[in-house]
Design an enzyme around this catalytic site. Structure first.
Site, PDB file in Angstrom:
ATOM      1  N   LYS A  85      -2.179  -1.704  -3.893  1.00 27.72           N
ATOM      2  CA  LYS A  85      -3.030  -0.513  -3.899  1.00 27.72           C
ATOM      3  C   LYS A  85      -2.176   0.727  -3.969  1.00 27.72           C
ATOM      4  O   LYS A  85      -1.211   0.806  -3.199  1.00 27.72           O
ATOM      5  CB  LYS A  85      -3.848  -0.531  -2.609  1.00 27.72           C
ATOM      6  CG  LYS A  85      -4.701   0.669  -2.375  1.00 27.72           C
ATOM      7  CD  LYS A  85      -5.311   0.577  -0.997  1.00 27.72           C
ATOM      8  CE  LYS A  85      -6.137   1.838  -0.764  1.00 27.72           C
ATOM      9  NZ  LYS A  85      -6.735   1.837   0.539  1.00 27.72           N
ATOM     10  N   LYS A 111       0.861  -1.184   0.000  1.00 24.75           N
ATOM     11  CA  LYS A 111       0.000   0.000   0.000  1.00 24.75           C
ATOM     12  C   LYS A 111       0.895   1.232   0.000  1.00 24.75           C
ATOM     13  O   LYS A 111       1.666   1.447   0.937  1.00 24.75           O
ATOM     14  CB  LYS A 111      -0.922   0.003   1.218  1.00 24.75           C
ATOM     15  CG  LYS A 111      -1.850   1.228   1.219  1.00 24.75           C
ATOM     16  CD  LYS A 111      -2.860   1.185   2.354  1.00 24.75           C
ATOM     17  CE  LYS A 111      -3.749   2.416   2.314  1.00 24.75           C
ATOM     18  NZ  LYS A 111      -4.693   2.452   3.429  1.00 24.75           N
TER      19      LYS A 111
HETATM   20  C1  PBG Z   1      -7.088   3.849   5.104  1.00 25.90           C
HETATM   21  C2  PBG Z   1      -7.576   3.693   3.701  1.00 25.90           C
HETATM   22  C3  PBG Z   1      -7.427   4.604   2.664  1.00 25.90           C
HETATM   23  C4  PBG Z   1      -8.032   4.051   1.551  1.00 25.90           C
HETATM   24  C5  PBG Z   1      -8.550   2.823   1.939  1.00 25.90           C
HETATM   25  N1  PBG Z   1      -8.242   2.608   3.268  1.00 25.90           N
HETATM   26  C6  PBG Z   1      -6.863   5.957   2.662  1.00 25.90           C
HETATM   27  C7  PBG Z   1      -5.467   6.145   3.067  1.00 25.90           C
HETATM   28  O1  PBG Z   1      -4.689   5.218   3.264  1.00 25.90           O
HETATM   29  O2  PBG Z   1      -5.097   7.320   3.202  1.00 25.90           O
HETATM   30  C8  PBG Z   1      -8.102   4.686   0.211  1.00 25.90           C
HETATM   31  C9  PBG Z   1      -9.097   4.099  -0.733  1.00 25.90           C
HETATM   32  C10 PBG Z   1      -9.363   4.952  -1.923  1.00 25.90           C
HETATM   33  O3  PBG Z   1      -8.689   5.966  -2.160  1.00 25.90           O
HETATM   34  O4  PBG Z   1     -10.287   4.590  -2.660  1.00 25.90           O
HETATM   35  N2  PBG Z   1      -7.896   3.139   6.005  1.00 25.90           N
END
Ligand code: PBG
Length: 317
Positions: free
Chosen positions: A241, A189
């Protein structure tokens, strides 16, 4: 082999099916009608009731599963994210609703992270210097996993990028008798600008960034280390992701993983397509299906996408 649609269909190496797609959804506490998200046209923050309807429709459309995110009222945010681990927190109430309505007819996944519930907006609790405290956060995630499993999650998705989170969540679930609840590991991520619209979607309180715990977009190799650790810790699925800007990472992860691989077409990827389509600069439906095909081709078996229901309907025709 390209001359007719039937020939092209026969030799297509990659197919996208509704069952591959997971719909991320937002449920917000304290509203009495669904609320549009300006930066994600067509996506809303649901009430508990409108979410039930949406989940029913997604299941009818053949979508493979749902990923739930909770949006508490500002009064229900604090430094520890307490309302993330309360049975009467919005996310857990919504999980209960959907499990009662749908049983095992779809796969209910829940975001296992504190950021929606903390007043500082970080994915974990902070130490006395304001830095995210990895190990103190793990205990919060363990509690959250059990509460979400009890509320009806089939799969929990620890998304906070704390070291050791998969092991702690697995142990907590097993210890509470939830051996069958799966863990979708957010393995690679990245600290991405593409999450911008999501911050609006969840009413994020974040000041600053997540660069001390999410990965640097410049790096690919460390994703393989994250993968090795997540698999050793018991991940049932692993995810990359964002998706489209990280297809190289996705391919490398898919080549090594011996569990199903997922990818998350995030809010900014959705917003880009919507913005260009609204201008008439891209054909929405073709772009949606091409992007999903590309993500599948790069190695994702499962794709989380805000287009899940829309794509399922396109594919069903
Ligand atoms: C954090 C989380 C995020 C997203 C999913 N879970 C945001 C981040 O890490 O700042 C982003 C998902 C998206 O942008 O569609 N719990």
């Amino acid at each position: 082999m390209r001359t007719t649609p039937a020939l092209r269909r026969l030799v297509a190496q990659t197919r996208v099916c509704p069952a591959d797609l997971v719909l991320p959804v937002f449920v917000r506490e304290g509203i009495d009608a669904p609320t549009p998200i300006a930066s994600m046209p067509g996506v809303v923050q649901h009430t508990r009731d409108s979410l039930r309807q949406a989940a029913h429709e997604a299941t009818e459309a053949g979508v493979g599963g749902l990923m739930l995110f909770g949006v508490p009222t500002p009064e229900h945010k604090d430094a520890e994210g307490s309302w993330g681990t309360r049975a009467d927190g919005i996310l857990n109430l919504a999980l209960e609703d959907l499990r009662a309505d749908l049983g095992d007819a779809t796969v209910l996944m829940s975001d296992l992270c504190l950021d929606e519930f903390t007043d500082h907006g970080h994915c974990g609790v902070l130490d006395d210097q304001g830095r995210v405290d990895n190990d103190a956060t793990l205990q919060r995630y363990a509690d959250m996993a059990v509460v979400q499993a009890r509320a009806g999650a089939h799969v929990v998705g620890p998304s906070g990028m704390m070291d050791g989170q998969v092991a702690v969540v697995r142990a907590a679930l097993d210890g509470a008798g939830f051996q069958d609840v799966g863990v979708l590991a957010y393995t690679a991520k990245y600290a991405s600008a593409y999450y911008g619209p999501f911050r609006e979607a969840v009413g994020s309180s974040l000041q600053g960034d997540r660069k001390t715990y999410q990965q640097d977009p410049a790096n690919a190799t460390e994703s393989l280390r994250e993968l090795r650790l997540d698999l050793a810790e018991g991940a049932d699925l692993v995810m990359v992701k964002p998706a489209l800007p990280y297809l190289d990472v996705l391919r490398q992860v898919a080549d090594l993983a011996d569990v199903p691989v997922a990818a998350y077409q995030v809010s900014g990827e959705y917003a880009q397509i919507e913005a260009a389509a609204a201008q008439g600069w891209l054909e929405r439906d073709r772009t949606v299906l091409e992007s999903l095909t590309a993500i599948r081709r790069a190695g994702a078996q499962v794709v989380l996408t805000y287009y899940a229901v829309h794509a399922a309907r396109l594919l069903g025709r």
